[in-house]
Design a protein around this motif. Sequence first.
Motif, PDB file in Angstrom:
ATOM      1  N   GLU A  40      32.043   8.491  28.948  1.00  0.00           N
ATOM      2  CA  GLU A  40      32.785   9.645  28.452  1.00  0.00           C
ATOM      3  C   GLU A  40      33.897  10.062  29.412  1.00  0.00           C
ATOM      4  O   GLU A  40      34.917  10.610  28.996  1.00  0.00           O
ATOM      5  CB  GLU A  40      31.831  10.811  28.213  1.00  0.00           C
ATOM      6  N   LEU A  41      33.691   9.784  30.689  1.00  0.00           N
ATOM      7  CA  LEU A  41      34.687  10.191  31.684  1.00  0.00           C
ATOM      8  C   LEU A  41      35.858   9.219  31.814  1.00  0.00           C
ATOM      9  O   LEU A  41      37.014   9.640  31.909  1.00  0.00           O
ATOM     10  CB  LEU A  41      34.018  10.325  33.054  1.00  0.00           C
ATOM     11  N   ILE A  42      35.567   7.932  31.836  1.00  0.00           N
ATOM     12  CA  ILE A  42      36.572   6.916  32.141  1.00  0.00           C
ATOM     13  C   ILE A  42      37.829   6.996  31.271  1.00  0.00           C
ATOM     14  O   ILE A  42      38.941   6.847  31.783  1.00  0.00           O
ATOM     15  CB  ILE A  42      35.947   5.503  32.074  1.00  0.00           C
ATOM     16  N   PRO A  43      37.723   7.233  29.958  1.00  0.00           N
ATOM     17  CA  PRO A  43      38.948   7.305  29.142  1.00  0.00           C
ATOM     18  C   PRO A  43      39.914   8.411  29.560  1.00  0.00           C
ATOM     19  O   PRO A  43      41.093   8.382  29.175  1.00  0.00           O
ATOM     20  CB  PRO A  43      38.403   7.565  27.719  1.00  0.00           C
ATOM     21  N   LYS A  44      39.443   9.360  30.355  1.00  0.00           N
ATOM     22  CA  LYS A  44      40.296  10.455  30.786  1.00  0.00           C
ATOM     23  C   LYS A  44      41.142  10.098  32.016  1.00  0.00           C
ATOM     24  O   LYS A  44      41.995  10.874  32.439  1.00  0.00           O
ATOM     25  CB  LYS A  44      39.434  11.685  31.102  1.00  0.00           C
ATOM     26  N   TYR A  45      40.915   8.912  32.570  1.00  0.00           N
ATOM     27  CA  TYR A  45      41.587   8.511  33.811  1.00  0.00           C
ATOM     28  C   TYR A  45      42.520   7.327  33.561  1.00  0.00           C
ATOM     29  O   TYR A  45      42.263   6.489  32.695  1.00  0.00           O
ATOM     30  CB  TYR A  45      40.551   8.142  34.882  1.00  0.00           C
ATOM     31  N   PRO A  46      43.598   7.243  34.354  1.00  0.00           N
ATOM     32  CA  PRO A  46      44.517   6.098  34.211  1.00  0.00           C
ATOM     33  C   PRO A  46      43.816   4.797  34.594  1.00  0.00           C
ATOM     34  O   PRO A  46      43.225   4.704  35.674  1.00  0.00           O
ATOM     35  CB  PRO A  46      45.652   6.442  35.182  1.00  0.00           C
ATOM     36  N   LEU A  47      43.889   3.819  33.723  1.00  0.00           N
ATOM     37  CA  LEU A  47      43.166   2.570  33.912  1.00  0.00           C
ATOM     38  C   LEU A  47      43.551   1.859  35.203  1.00  0.00           C
ATOM     39  O   LEU A  47      42.700   1.327  35.917  1.00  0.00           O
ATOM     40  CB  LEU A  47      43.421   1.649  32.710  1.00  0.00           C
ATOM     41  N   HIS A  48      44.841   1.870  35.532  1.00  0.00           N
ATOM     42  CA  HIS A  48      45.322   1.090  36.678  1.00  0.00           C
ATOM     43  C   HIS A  48      44.883   1.672  38.018  1.00  0.00           C
ATOM     44  O   HIS A  48      44.921   0.983  39.038  1.00  0.00           O
ATOM     45  CB  HIS A  48      46.851   0.989  36.645  1.00  0.00           C
ATOM     46  N   SER A  49      44.472   2.937  38.028  1.00  0.00           N
ATOM     47  CA  SER A  49      44.099   3.550  39.307  1.00  0.00           C
ATOM     48  C   SER A  49      42.652   4.038  39.313  1.00  0.00           C
ATOM     49  O   SER A  49      42.290   4.940  40.060  1.00  0.00           O
ATOM     50  CB  SER A  49      45.038   4.719  39.630  1.00  0.00           C
ATOM     51  N   THR A  50      41.828   3.428  38.475  1.00  0.00           N
ATOM     52  CA  THR A  50      40.413   3.793  38.406  1.00  0.00           C
ATOM     53  C   THR A  50      39.548   2.593  38.767  1.00  0.00           C
ATOM     54  O   THR A  50      39.775   1.485  38.278  1.00  0.00           O
ATOM     55  CB  THR A  50      40.039   4.276  36.986  1.00  0.00           C
ATOM     56  N   ARG A  51      38.585   2.797  39.642  1.00  0.00           N
ATOM     57  CA  ARG A  51      37.666   1.738  40.045  1.00  0.00           C
ATOM     58  C   ARG A  51      36.236   2.208  39.805  1.00  0.00           C
ATOM     59  O   ARG A  51      35.881   3.342  40.126  1.00  0.00           O
ATOM     60  CB  ARG A  51      37.849   1.381  41.524  1.00  0.00           C
TER      61      ARG A  51
END
Length: 214
Positions: A27-38
């Motif tokens: 639920e959290l991950i879609p709220k973050y920019p893909l290129h800067s999320t690990r």
Amino acid sequence: MWKINLLNFIDHSCILIVNDVELTLSELIPKYPLHSTRIIKNEEKDEFQITQANLAIKEAYIASNDIKYIFLCGATFRKEAQNSLLKVLEEPPRNVVFIIITNSKTSMLPTIYSRLPYKYLKKSLLKNESLLNINKLDLKDIYNFLKENQKISKNEAKDIVESILLKVNNQKIKLSHKELDFFSKSIKLLELNSRPINVLTTLLLFLANQKNKH
């Protein structure tokens, strides 16, 4: 299935105490920019170990002009892994935000949660009554319920024992003095630091056995 009442976006390092690590992450991950999320987690076990800690430290020191969000995920965190993370959590590199997602605050060392704010997002297990239909309780129900709650704390287990008794009352199930006493003994065992999962297993099997006798 319960819903997570999360902030839309978390922009600072913190610890999230949740019921379900994977569900929270999804639920959290879609709220973050893909290129800067690990995302760093143990793909084989629910425990965050030293291997994952080393990967997190290595990732944190890879320079980035954008803010990098590093999610550290595990139902539990091994002490050695936490100790190795202390320095990088206390003095994170520029533009790095750590978000720890775990099931229990008690699994985190005081030296960790004293350095990071934490959000307690666990929903009350008392509301999860649909899994505890005492009138139709069978081994499959017990197995599924125990599997879902195997990492709970002593206080959470006490809440569950009380919620089972509440469910018994709501379903108008008459219990003998012996059966009622079993609930009291379960609470006492938890207060004496018996393993929560063992106490719940004994209680649920006892109820299922008593149901079959009636």
